[in-house]
Scaffold this active site. Sequence first.
Site, short mmCIF file in Angstrom:
data_model
loop_
_atom_site.label_atom_id
_atom_site.label_comp_id
_atom_site.label_asym_id
_atom_site.label_seq_id
_atom_site.Cartn_x
_atom_site.Cartn_y
_atom_site.Cartn_z
N LYS A 279 -3.82 29.35 1.43
CA LYS A 279 -4.18 30.24 2.55
C LYS A 279 -5.48 29.76 3.18
CE LYS A 279 -6.58 33.83 0.04
NZ LYS A 279 -6.53 35.07 -0.66
N LYS A 280 -5.80 30.35 4.31
CA LYS A 280 -6.96 29.91 5.09
C LYS A 280 -8.24 30.15 4.30
CE LYS A 280 -8.18 28.25 8.98
NZ LYS A 280 -7.61 26.93 9.19
N ARG A 281 -8.95 29.08 4.01
CA ARG A 281 -10.21 29.24 3.29
C ARG A 281 -11.39 28.72 4.10
NH1 ARG A 281 -8.44 30.74 -1.81
NH2 ARG A 281 -6.32 29.97 -1.96
#
Length: 502
Positions: free
Chosen positions: A253-255
């Site tokens: 996921k977007k980190r």
Amino acid sequence: MQQDKEMRLRFPPSPTGKIHVGNIRTALFNWLWARKQGGKLILRIEDTDTERSTREFEEIIFKELNWLGMDVDEGPNMGGDYGPYRQSERLEIYQEQLERLLREGKAYRCYCSKEELDEMRRQQKEAGEIPHYDGRCRDLAPADASEDTDYVLRFKMPETPEEIVVRDLIRGEVSFSSEDFDDFVIQKSDGMPTYNFAVVVDDALMEISQVIRGEDHLSNTPKQVKIYQALGFPVPDFAHLPLILDEERAKLKKRSDEQAVYLGEFREQGYLPEALFNFLALLGWSPEDEQEVMSREELVEKFDISRVNKSAAVFDREKLNWMNNLYLKEADLDRLLELSLPHLKKACFLEGTGWLKEAGRLNDRGEPDRDWLKEVIDLGREGISYLAELPAEVELFFSEPEQEDPAAAAEDFQDPEVREVFHKLQVELTELAAQADYSEEKINQVFQQVRQETGVGGRKFYHPLRLALTGRGSGPDLVKFAWLLGQQETCRRLELALKQKA
Ligand code: GLU
């Protein structure tokens, strides 16, 4: 209802945000398996979350599928015999099925307020139980409540515990116990069906034969199986695809801003659709022959849902970069030029620099000539993973050579042998240009000739030359580079080096 012989698969995204590569992998496996079986792929828009769903996000879905070359056979844009294909346009259909369940005593109205439910859960937790709906509205007589009170509809799970078996093409038979599920909500108080209900009604009425989706939905499947049974619909086969993890083995996921996870981000960074297509197909699946680089046609031919892994797939960016580089090197140069222009523009490389003008490399608009740019891109694509890396790779063509280590370079340029090489090169290259013979082949000949005449060879010849032309210790092929720089600029850069003071 008789199950159709035809294989009908579906991709039902919710238009509530940008599209994640994990979702696209699901779409891709559906596409591959539908095409392999000569079946149909249906696109359904699951927009019952009215607050978060938008038409813009829906457009993004169409655009992304199109970009990857995944065509569908039925969907909101092209219609089909099983429409409408947006859930928000199917509310009457759900209503009819909900009323049927209610009439048949398979669902019931629940009037519990949020406070009441919270209190129920609190007590259950206190007693060490897993929070669940205790069924208190299950046996209310219709007369017990007034029509205008808010209510939800709940599905009646079996009273006597039973085993619910999910037939999964990847995992085999997966069993669950009905005891682990409470009477769940199938219609919210605003009248909207919940996901678990709408998905069953749609998949059944659209005669979907195989449901391929992410593993995160496996735990919903027993509830859905019970709804199929309650409505008297045949239960399709399921295939739950393994999760996709990042390199740290955490959910992808977007980190950070730099790490792309949405398909659009990969496109903007300059990944090619055919590379992503190939890479995503290998996230959880591999062909029997272990081949990795495959065309779309080969993928369709080799794909087999039963060979999909049960264990999680790792999103290996290095592998994606390697693969994209392969596809970049094969791509048509005219196409690559178009794809590269925004990146070069962003790096301000398209307003011609002085030497490009001198060398006659600018077009009427004062921009670098397209044929010349194609050659530059051809050289640059060797060493990059995606097009956003191109400007740094080809910067040498657009800016003055700046020495990485000026002192060491100056020392090299003072060496009498190096000076002799540079002088001779200037003379010979000028001569070539005078005869309109400045070609890669001739430049190479000049290099060989000067090496012989001066007796300077190998690193002693090439290293200072590379520093003079590029300012760097390593980089592109020098013959090609000198050719693309043109004679004037090559000689000017040699002159700059000769003039550099220690
Ligand atoms: N709209 C659901 C999702 O995007 C679909 C899940 C399913 O395939 O059943 O997660």
